[in-house]
Scaffold this motif. Sequence first.
Motif, PDB file in Angstrom:
ATOM      1  N   LYS A  42       2.801   3.874   8.095  1.00 17.51           N
ATOM      2  CA  LYS A  42       1.529   3.340   7.613  1.00 17.51           C
ATOM      3  C   LYS A  42       0.858   2.449   8.666  1.00 17.51           C
ATOM      4  CE  LYS A  42      -1.683   1.990   4.669  1.00 17.51           C
ATOM      5  NZ  LYS A  42      -2.693   2.908   4.155  1.00 17.51           N
TER       6      LYS A  42
ATOM      7  N   ILE B  90      -9.294   2.188  10.392  1.00 17.75           N
ATOM      8  CA  ILE B  90      -9.716   3.225  11.321  1.00 17.75           C
ATOM      9  C   ILE B  90      -9.585   2.812  12.776  1.00 17.75           C
ATOM     10  CG2 ILE B  90     -11.646   4.697  11.928  1.00 17.75           C
ATOM     11  CD1 ILE B  90     -10.406   5.027   9.106  1.00 17.75           C
TER      12      ILE B  90
ATOM     13  N   ASN C 239     -14.376  -1.421   3.448  1.00 17.72           N
ATOM     14  CA  ASN C 239     -13.265  -2.277   3.823  1.00 17.72           C
ATOM     15  C   ASN C 239     -12.208  -1.501   4.610  1.00 17.72           C
ATOM     16  OD1 ASN C 239     -11.884  -4.634   3.970  1.00 17.72           O
ATOM     17  ND2 ASN C 239     -10.996  -4.500   1.931  1.00 17.72           N
TER      18      ASN C 239
ATOM     19  N   ARG D 135      -6.338   3.284  14.461  1.00 18.02           N
ATOM     20  CA  ARG D 135      -6.042   4.676  14.709  1.00 18.02           C
ATOM     21  C   ARG D 135      -6.741   5.163  15.974  1.00 18.02           C
ATOM     22  NH1 ARG D 135      -4.129   6.902   9.541  1.00 18.02           N
ATOM     23  NH2 ARG D 135      -5.283   5.046   8.909  1.00 18.02           N
TER      24      ARG D 135
ATOM     25  N   LYS E 250      -8.330   9.924   8.760  1.00 14.34           N
ATOM     26  CA  LYS E 250      -7.034   9.847   8.081  1.00 14.34           C
ATOM     27  C   LYS E 250      -6.251  11.132   8.212  1.00 14.34           C
ATOM     28  CE  LYS E 250      -7.907   7.066   4.072  1.00 14.34           C
ATOM     29  NZ  LYS E 250      -7.569   7.123   2.661  1.00 14.34           N
TER      30      LYS E 250
ATOM     31  N   LYS F 240       0.798  -1.222   0.000  1.00 10.36           N
ATOM     32  CA  LYS F 240       0.000   0.000   0.000  1.00 10.36           C
ATOM     33  C   LYS F 240       0.831   1.273   0.000  1.00 10.36           C
ATOM     34  CE  LYS F 240      -4.448  -1.361   1.984  1.00 10.36           C
ATOM     35  NZ  LYS F 240      -5.329  -1.181   3.165  1.00 10.36           N
TER      36      LYS F 240
ATOM     37  N   HIS G  72     -11.502 -10.430   2.441  1.00 12.56           N
ATOM     38  CA  HIS G  72     -12.112  -9.117   2.617  1.00 12.56           C
ATOM     39  C   HIS G  72     -13.166  -8.831   1.553  1.00 12.56           C
ATOM     40  CE1 HIS G  72     -10.266  -7.135   6.050  1.00 12.56           C
ATOM     41  NE2 HIS G  72      -9.291  -7.983   5.842  1.00 12.56           N
TER      42      HIS G  72
END
Lengths: 149, 149
Positions: A65, B21, B15, B24, A148, A53, A117
Amino acid sequence: MKEETRLREARAIVNELLVDIFNRILAIEGENLKQKGIKLSMSEIHVLEAVTKVLEPTMTNIAKKLGITVGSLTVSVNTLYQKGYLSRERDQDDRRKVVIGLLPKAEEILEVHNDFHNDMVNSIFKDLGIDEDEVLISSLQKLSSYFKE
Amino acid sequence: MKEETRLREARAIVNELLVDIFNRILAIEGENLKQKGIKLSMSEIHVLEAVTKVLEPTMTNIAKKLGITVGSLTVSVNTLYQKGYLSRERDQDDRRKVVIGLLPKAEEILEVHNDFHNDMVNSIFKDLGIDEDEVLISSLQKLSSYFKE
DNA sequence: AAACTATATTTGAAGTTCAAAGTATTTTAA
DNA sequence: TTAAAATACTTTGAACTTCAAATATAGTTT
């Protein structure tokens, strides 16, 4: 239903989603890997995923990340390198950097991961019939970018 | 935008929400506790929280709620008991069971925890202006119960 | 009472993470 | 240019989390 009550419930639901659901998914996916005879832990899977990613897959970028320290990542990459999932080489231009790459063995694993997923998200969409809901999707988009920042 | 593309994006967002999230939020909350000088880890907080959420707070029930083994929970409860956050006594009716209870010290901690979550959810609602969205809320409700099955 | 089931604890091993200290490389500035 | 500072990474040690297996204790069944 009273407006006030409805709103309180909405907040409780969002909170619950953010707190409970994720753990459940992690556990389910862990089981899934176990069943398929895959020996990697979820955190190792996440390392592999992060490598794909990130734009420039150096240790620092990958750690950022993942939200862990570079030291932690080093330990994890050590074992994934040992086991033949990752390549590891110095950057030619800046030899302080270490560039991580996926080996074929890792790509197979990630395919399983992605299938899981996709299946999960597809069945959510199918079972809940939320495909057509523009408002929901744009709200989720907002929610996603909110965290984010 | 093409319907197909929009749908693919929607799935990617769901996803991502489910995957990224949560970590975080956990990290942010960990920082929050640290700042306030609270010495408990997030997993210890979750144990305290589970005690309040479970109908009959025995070891087995709490472990099930948390998705961990009873053995793991015992270790965690040991330290929380030592530190004076939890009470621990045999059930009178079925003396195989151990009933866990919150002590005042734990209730203070959970108040901080709840405040954090309320603030977070409130600011999400405020910033995103999704208070009024009936469809979103009912979809989230479906999503939530989907994973609770 | 003996065997069996259910509940919980203890212990040992493996995994994750961080912080601190150390190495190597590059950039900056005197 | 070269010494100092900054950047990138690794190593190590400590704390924490978790599980699995072995053990202990309480209750149930035959």
